[in-house]
Design an enzyme around this catalytic site. Structure first.
Site, PDB file in Angstrom:
ATOM      1  N   SER A   1       0.786  -1.274  -0.136  1.00 33.28           N
ATOM      2  CA  SER A   1      -0.177  -0.031  -0.077  1.00 33.28           C
ATOM      3  C   SER A   1       0.812   1.252  -0.048  1.00 33.28           C
ATOM      4  O   SER A   1       1.571   1.467  -0.885  1.00 33.28           O
ATOM      5  CB  SER A   1      -1.041   0.025   1.054  1.00 33.28           C
ATOM      6  OG  SER A   1      -2.008   1.042   1.312  1.00 33.28           O
TER       7      SER A   1
ATOM      8  N   ASP B   1      -2.494   6.164  -3.455  1.00 30.90           N
ATOM      9  CA  ASP B   1      -1.413   5.727  -2.606  1.00 30.90           C
ATOM     10  C   ASP B   1      -0.743   4.554  -3.784  1.00 30.90           C
ATOM     11  O   ASP B   1      -0.949   4.311  -4.749  1.00 30.90           O
ATOM     12  CB  ASP B   1      -1.884   5.280  -1.429  1.00 30.90           C
ATOM     13  CG  ASP B   1      -2.800   3.806  -1.348  1.00 30.90           C
ATOM     14  OD1 ASP B   1      -3.491   3.840  -2.411  1.00 30.90           O
ATOM     15  OD2 ASP B   1      -2.965   3.273  -0.528  1.00 30.90           O
TER      16      ASP B   1
ATOM     17  N   ASP C   1      -1.145   1.181  -4.138  1.00 34.35           N
ATOM     18  CA  ASP C   1      -1.970   0.274  -4.640  1.00 34.35           C
ATOM     19  C   ASP C   1      -3.303   0.782  -5.130  1.00 34.35           C
ATOM     20  O   ASP C   1      -4.190   0.080  -5.558  1.00 34.35           O
ATOM     21  CB  ASP C   1      -2.328  -0.814  -3.910  1.00 34.35           C
ATOM     22  CG  ASP C   1      -3.072  -0.488  -2.555  1.00 34.35           C
ATOM     23  OD1 ASP C   1      -2.987   0.598  -1.977  1.00 34.35           O
ATOM     24  OD2 ASP C   1      -3.585  -1.464  -1.888  1.00 34.35           O
TER      25      ASP C   1
ATOM     26  N   ASP D   1      -5.926   2.025  -3.594  1.00 33.34           N
ATOM     27  CA  ASP D   1      -7.224   1.664  -2.876  1.00 33.34           C
ATOM     28  C   ASP D   1      -7.799   2.818  -2.283  1.00 33.34           C
ATOM     29  O   ASP D   1      -8.850   2.899  -1.709  1.00 33.34           O
ATOM     30  CB  ASP D   1      -7.238   0.359  -2.040  1.00 33.34           C
ATOM     31  CG  ASP D   1      -6.299   0.705  -0.858  1.00 33.34           C
ATOM     32  OD1 ASP D   1      -5.560   1.692  -0.939  1.00 33.34           O
ATOM     33  OD2 ASP D   1      -6.271  -0.336  -0.022  1.00 33.34           O
TER      34      ASP D   1
END
Length: 462
Positions: A102, A253, A255, A257
Site C-alpha cells: 500500500s 497511494d 495500490d 485503494d
C-alpha cells in the site's frame, strides 16, 4: 501462535520473514490446499502486484506454491488492489491475491487475499495459513531463490498478454459501468499516481472519459513507489493544480485503494471531507441508505456534527477499512470510509477503490455544477491533538479508576462539541490519547494531563 495477518493482510520487509520466498511459497500452497478442501476441485487464483522491485519474485514464489498444491494461476501483472478484487469477483476466480504494501516504502511488501465476493479473506482461513507456515517453514527449502529467476521471453510475453486482457476488463468496468454517465469533456485533472499501481491505469481511464489529464509520479522504477509523492505527500500535487489551473487533483497511494483530492484552489480534501461531499449528494437524492455513513473512530467530530445538521447518522468502527466494510454490510448502508481516503460503496465494490471514488466525486461536481471547494463547505474540521504515551502494559483503561475518572471529567467538559478517544496501538507499546474540541490550547492541556496520568500508572518506567 504468532499472527502474520493483520487488518490489511500480511506485511513486512521483502526478503525477510514472513515475506521471504520460502514463506510466500508456503502461503500459496496453504491457500490452495484450503480452497481445494472447501471446493472439492482445483481452484483458480488471480494475482496482481504493485510496482515494488520485490513484487515479481514474490509473485513467482506464490505461484510456485499454488501450483504445487494444484491451482491454476492467472497473472494481472501490475494492477491496483481493487482491480484484483474486481477480477476475483467477475472472472470468477476462487481467490484474488494482491502483492502490495500500500502506502509503505519500497522495501516493504505484503500479501492481501480476496474471496470471490471481493471481500478480504476470512480470519479462520488466515489462522490455518499461519499454522501451516509455522509448521512447514523450518522443514523445507524454497524452490524460488532471491534474486528471482528471470522468466524466458516466451513466458514473459504470454504473461504480458494475459495481464493486458485483465487490465482492459477492469478499465471497461470502470468506464462503462461506474463512469457511464460521467462526461469529463472540458474537465482538467492532475493525477499523482505515487509511482504505483495506478501509473498506467488511472490516466488511461480518465483520458478515455474525455478529461484533459496531467500525470505526475507515474514513472515507477521499483524503488520510487510512494517516495515523496502520492496520498501521504500531496505538496507537489497541490502546487501543480494551481500552476495548471486544474479543476481537480487526485492523489493515489501505491495500490490505489485510496484517493485524496485537491480542489481548484489547491486545498487538500481528506477522506472526511470526501465523505461529506458524497453523503450530501446521495442524501439529496434519497440514495443514502438509512441516512447513515460508516467511518472510523479517527474521523473528526466536525464530520459528525455536520452530518447531524442534515439528519445523517455517523456510525464509527475501529480503524481499518475491513471493519468499515463489515459494518456497512451489517447495517445495509451505502457509504463508508476512512479519513485516510479509503471510501467504500458496497453496492459497487466491496473494496475501497481510489478510481471509483474519483469518478463519484467528479459525478457530484458535474451534476451539482459546483467546484469541489464549494461542495466541501459546511464541514468544519475541529482542532485535534494526538499524544502517544509509552506503556509497560496494555491494561484495559476501564480497569484503571484514576484514568477512567479523568477521562469522564474531560469528556464532560468537552460536551457535544468535543471528543476524547483512548486506545492502544495495535503494533507498538503505546497508549494513544486523541482529543478534539473547539479550542486548541484547551484540548492540549487536557491531553497533557491525561497523558501524564497514563504515564504514572501504566508507563514504561512504572
Amino acid at each position: 501462535m504468532k499472527k502474520l495477518f493483520g487488518t490489511d493482510g500480511m506485511r513486512g520487509e521483502a526478503g525477510k520473514f514472513p515475506l521471504d520466498a520460502l514463506t510466500v511459497e508456503i502461503v500459496g500452497a496453504s491457500l490452495v490446499t484450503r480452497l481445494r478442501e472447501k471446493l472439492g476441485r482445483s481452484p483458480l487464483i488471480v494475482i496482481g502486484r504493485d510496482t515494488r522491485e520485490s513484487g515479481e519474485w514474490i509473485e513467482q514464489a506464490l505461484v510456485a506454491g499454488a501450483g504445487r498444491a494444484g491451482a491454476e494461476s492467472k497473472s494481472a501483472g501490475v494492477i491496483t488492489t481493487p482491480g484484483i478484487a474486481f477480477l476475483a469477483r467477475t472472472l470468477p476466480a476462487d481467490a484474488g491475491v494482491v502483492i502490495s504494501a500500500s502506502h509503505n516504502a519500497y522495501r516493504d511488501n505484503g500479501i492481501k487475499i480476496f474471496s470471490p465476493s471481493g471481500r478480504k479473506l476470512d480470519e479462520e482461513v488466515e489462522r490455518q495459513i499461519e499454522s501451516d507456515v509455522f509448521s512447514e517453514s523450518s522443514t523445507r527449502p524454497s524452490s524460488v531463490k532471491i534474486p528471482h529467476q528471470p522468466l524466458n521471453v516466451e513466458n514473459r510475453n504470454a504473461l504480458r498478454s494475459e495481464a493486458a486482457s485483465l487490465h482492459n476488463r477492469y478499465l471497461d468496468f470502470l468506464a462503462n459501468e461506474i463512469g457511464r454517465d460521467v462526461s469529463l469533456e472540458g474537465t482538467s485533472l492532475v493525477l499523482d499516481c505515487a509511482n504505483g499501481a495506478a501509473s498506467y491505469l488511472a490516466p488511461a481511464l480518465f483520458e478515455r472519459l474525455g478529461s484533459t489529464v496531467t500525470t505526475i509520479y507515474n514513472s515507477p522504477d521499483g524503488r520510487n513507489i510512494n517516495l515523496n509523492c502520492g496520498s501521504l505527500h500531496t505538496e507537489v500535487l497541490q502546487s501543480e493544480v494551481l500552476k495548471r489551473k486544474a479543476d481537480l487533483g487526485v492523489a493515489f497511494d501505491g495500490d490505489a485503494d485510496r484517493a485524496l483530492f485537491v480542489d481548484s484552489k489547491g486545498r487538500l480534501i481528506n477522506g472526511d471531507a470526501t465523505l461529506w461531499v458524497l453523503a450530501k449528494y446521495l442524501h439529496a437524492r434519497r440514495k443514502l441508505t438509512h441516512d447513515t455513513v460508516v467511518a472510523t473512530v479517527m474521523s473528526n467530530i466536525g464530520l459528525e456534527i455536520a452530518f447531524k445538521s442534515l439528519g445523517i447518522k455517523l456510525v464509527r468502527t475501529d480503524v481499518g477499512d475491513k471493519y468499515v466494510l463489515d459494518e456497512l454490510l451489517r447495517l445495509g448502508a451505502s457509504l463508508g470510509g476512512e479519513q485516510s481516503g479509503h471510501v467504500i460503496f458496497p453496492n459497487l465494490s466491496l473494496a475501497g477503490d481510489g478510481m471509483i471514488t474519483t469518478l463519484n466525486v467528479l459525478r457530484t461536481m458535474k451534476e451539482e455544477g459546483k467546484t469541489l471547494e464549494e461542495l466541501a463547505r459546511g464541514f468544519q474540521t475541529f482542532p485535534q491533538i494526538l499524544v502517544n504515551v509509552p506503556v509497560k502494559t496494555k491494561r484495559p483503561f476501564s480497569e484503571v479508576a484514576s484514568i477512567q475518572s479523568a477521562a469522564a471529567e474531560i469528556q464532560h467538559i468537552l460536551g457535544s462539541q468535543g471528543r476524547l478517544l483512548l486506545r492502544y496501538s495495535g503494533t507498538e507499546p503505546l497508549a494513544r490519547v486523541m482529543i478534539e474540541g473547539e479550542n486548541q490550547p484547551e484540548i492540549e492541556a487536557h491531553a497533557r494531563r491525561l497523558a501524564s496520568l497514563i504515564e504514572e500508572t501504566l508507563g514504561s518506567s512504572v
